[in-house]
Design a protein around this motif. Sequence first.
Motif, PDB file in Angstrom:
ATOM      1  N   TYR A 268     -56.463  85.525  16.996  1.00 37.65           N
ATOM      2  CA  TYR A 268     -57.073  85.128  18.258  1.00 37.65           C
ATOM      3  C   TYR A 268     -56.277  83.995  18.916  1.00 37.65           C
ATOM      4  N   VAL A 269     -56.175  84.062  20.237  1.00 45.74           N
ATOM      5  CA  VAL A 269     -55.525  82.999  21.005  1.00 45.74           C
ATOM      6  C   VAL A 269     -56.460  82.594  22.132  1.00 45.74           C
ATOM      7  N   VAL A 270     -56.803  81.303  22.186  1.00 43.68           N
ATOM      8  CA  VAL A 270     -57.693  80.780  23.219  1.00 43.68           C
ATOM      9  C   VAL A 270     -57.001  79.618  23.934  1.00 43.68           C
ATOM     10  N   ARG A 271     -57.591  79.164  25.023  1.00 42.93           N
ATOM     11  CA  ARG A 271     -56.888  78.214  25.887  1.00 42.93           C
ATOM     12  C   ARG A 271     -57.147  76.740  25.579  1.00 42.93           C
ATOM     13  N   SER A 272     -58.132  76.433  24.751  1.00 47.94           N
ATOM     14  CA  SER A 272     -58.455  75.022  24.539  1.00 47.94           C
ATOM     15  C   SER A 272     -59.053  74.790  23.151  1.00 47.94           C
ATOM     16  N   GLN A 273     -59.071  73.540  22.758  1.00 48.15           N
ATOM     17  CA  GLN A 273     -59.662  73.160  21.470  1.00 48.15           C
ATOM     18  C   GLN A 273     -61.150  73.479  21.458  1.00 48.15           C
ATOM     19  N   ALA A 274     -61.813  73.265  22.594  1.00 51.16           N
ATOM     20  CA  ALA A 274     -63.244  73.553  22.674  1.00 51.16           C
ATOM     21  C   ALA A 274     -63.500  75.038  22.455  1.00 51.16           C
ATOM     22  N   ARG A 275     -62.671  75.892  23.074  1.00 53.59           N
ATOM     23  CA  ARG A 275     -62.809  77.336  22.874  1.00 53.59           C
ATOM     24  C   ARG A 275     -62.532  77.711  21.420  1.00 53.59           C
ATOM     25  N   LYS A 276     -61.568  77.060  20.819  1.00 53.16           N
ATOM     26  CA  LYS A 276     -61.254  77.351  19.417  1.00 53.16           C
ATOM     27  C   LYS A 276     -62.443  77.018  18.528  1.00 53.16           C
ATOM     28  N   GLU A 277     -63.052  75.879  18.773  1.00 55.87           N
ATOM     29  CA  GLU A 277     -64.186  75.466  17.948  1.00 55.87           C
ATOM     30  C   GLU A 277     -65.365  76.415  18.106  1.00 55.87           C
ATOM     31  N   SER A 278     -65.642  76.853  19.346  1.00 55.67           N
ATOM     32  CA  SER A 278     -66.766  77.759  19.566  1.00 55.67           C
ATOM     33  C   SER A 278     -66.489  79.144  18.979  1.00 55.67           C
ATOM     34  N   LEU A 279     -65.232  79.599  19.073  1.00 63.11           N
ATOM     35  CA  LEU A 279     -64.885  80.905  18.523  1.00 63.11           C
ATOM     36  C   LEU A 279     -64.900  80.882  17.002  1.00 63.11           C
ATOM     37  N   THR A 280     -64.422  79.800  16.425  1.00 60.45           N
ATOM     38  CA  THR A 280     -64.398  79.682  14.968  1.00 60.45           C
ATOM     39  C   THR A 280     -65.797  79.816  14.387  1.00 60.45           C
ATOM     40  N   LYS A 281     -66.794  79.337  15.119  1.00 57.55           N
ATOM     41  CA  LYS A 281     -68.176  79.450  14.656  1.00 57.55           C
ATOM     42  C   LYS A 281     -68.639  80.903  14.613  1.00 57.55           C
ATOM     43  N   LEU A 282     -68.054  81.742  15.473  1.00 61.48           N
ATOM     44  CA  LEU A 282     -68.428  83.157  15.514  1.00 61.48           C
ATOM     45  C   LEU A 282     -67.704  83.976  14.459  1.00 61.48           C
ATOM     46  N   LEU A 283     -66.585  83.450  13.975  1.00 60.40           N
ATOM     47  CA  LEU A 283     -65.756  84.192  13.031  1.00 60.40           C
ATOM     48  C   LEU A 283     -65.989  83.712  11.607  1.00 60.40           C
ATOM     49  N   SER A 284     -65.664  84.565  10.681  1.00 57.58           N
ATOM     50  CA  SER A 284     -65.742  84.174   9.274  1.00 57.58           C
ATOM     51  C   SER A 284     -64.326  84.054   8.741  1.00 57.58           C
ATOM     52  N   GLY A 285     -63.719  82.917   8.994  1.00 57.14           N
ATOM     53  CA  GLY A 285     -62.366  82.664   8.506  1.00 57.14           C
ATOM     54  C   GLY A 285     -61.267  83.289   9.326  1.00 57.14           C
ATOM     55  N   GLY A 286     -61.548  83.613  10.581  1.00 54.84           N
ATOM     56  CA  GLY A 286     -60.530  84.214  11.427  1.00 54.84           C
ATOM     57  C   GLY A 286     -59.458  83.224  11.830  1.00 54.84           C
ATOM     58  N   GLU A 287     -58.287  83.751  12.191  1.00 56.34           N
ATOM     59  CA  GLU A 287     -57.148  82.922  12.602  1.00 56.34           C
ATOM     60  C   GLU A 287     -57.177  82.713  14.111  1.00 56.34           C
ATOM     61  N   VAL A 288     -57.219  81.461  14.535  1.00 51.93           N
ATOM     62  CA  VAL A 288     -57.317  81.139  15.956  1.00 51.93           C
ATOM     63  C   VAL A 288     -56.245  80.125  16.339  1.00 51.93           C
ATOM     64  N   HIS A 289     -55.495  80.415  17.394  1.00 53.04           N
ATOM     65  CA  HIS A 289     -54.483  79.500  17.904  1.00 53.04           C
ATOM     66  C   HIS A 289     -54.811  79.114  19.349  1.00 53.04           C
TER      67      HIS A 289
END
Length: 267
Positions: free
Chosen positions: A40-61
Amino acid sequence: MSDFLKLSGKTFVVTGVANRKSIAWKIAEMLEGEGAKVVYVVRSQARKESLTKLLSGGEVHICDVEHEEEIAALPSKIAANHQVIDGLVHSIAFADYSEGMRPFHETTKKQFLQAVDISCFSLVALSNALKELFAPNASVVTISISTTRMASENYGFMAPIKAALDSSLAFLAKSFSQFSQVRFNAVGPSLLKTSASAGIPGYVDAYLFAEQAIPRKQALQTEEAASVAVFLLSPRSSGIQAQNLTVDAGMSINYFDRDIIERTMNK
């Protein structure tokens, strides 16, 4: 699992997930359901934090496509864990409507160029940055719209931006063909119920109209558009290149529906 789409074990980069209503989220969910790995690639740290909560150990940049240095840094981040990328989902778009909708001729240069940069040029920039990681037959899919010729006031100035995005597909396909068989295509959905679209002034009314114009009397579902994107990412669509596949549940054939005409004329 039959793996008809031949996606099992492949790796895809998915950009633009905002929440569970995002078409990018639906695409990623389907890819993972087919046994693929999603980065996953998102545009901001805030988006990364919110997406990480939805994923179970997914990779986010993080990569804000308005900043060239962040695009340039993305390949090395991904390459740290993946030698090859089998596809890219470009689901990035933005238009500044903070001052409300204006007639198209009043669009400012700043608004227009920012929208081109984020919504269109980012496809070119990301594709170029990731080209060394792409598999020789990788598939790149962007999210466009069902028509760029419908001058809908409630879509502001984004249709011309999407037209540039659609045109870019042909030029990217041609230039990449000099060294690979990477494919570039778009999904062109009609109106969808997403959080991003909800922020467009007047969009809800247009969505409700779409439900009437579509022969089945039900608007296009995000899952339906996402399914087409997953097909385009798969080797099963190997013969499709530089196309925008319209997914509108037949809306474009039904604008002159008798019931719609009668309701309009009898007002």
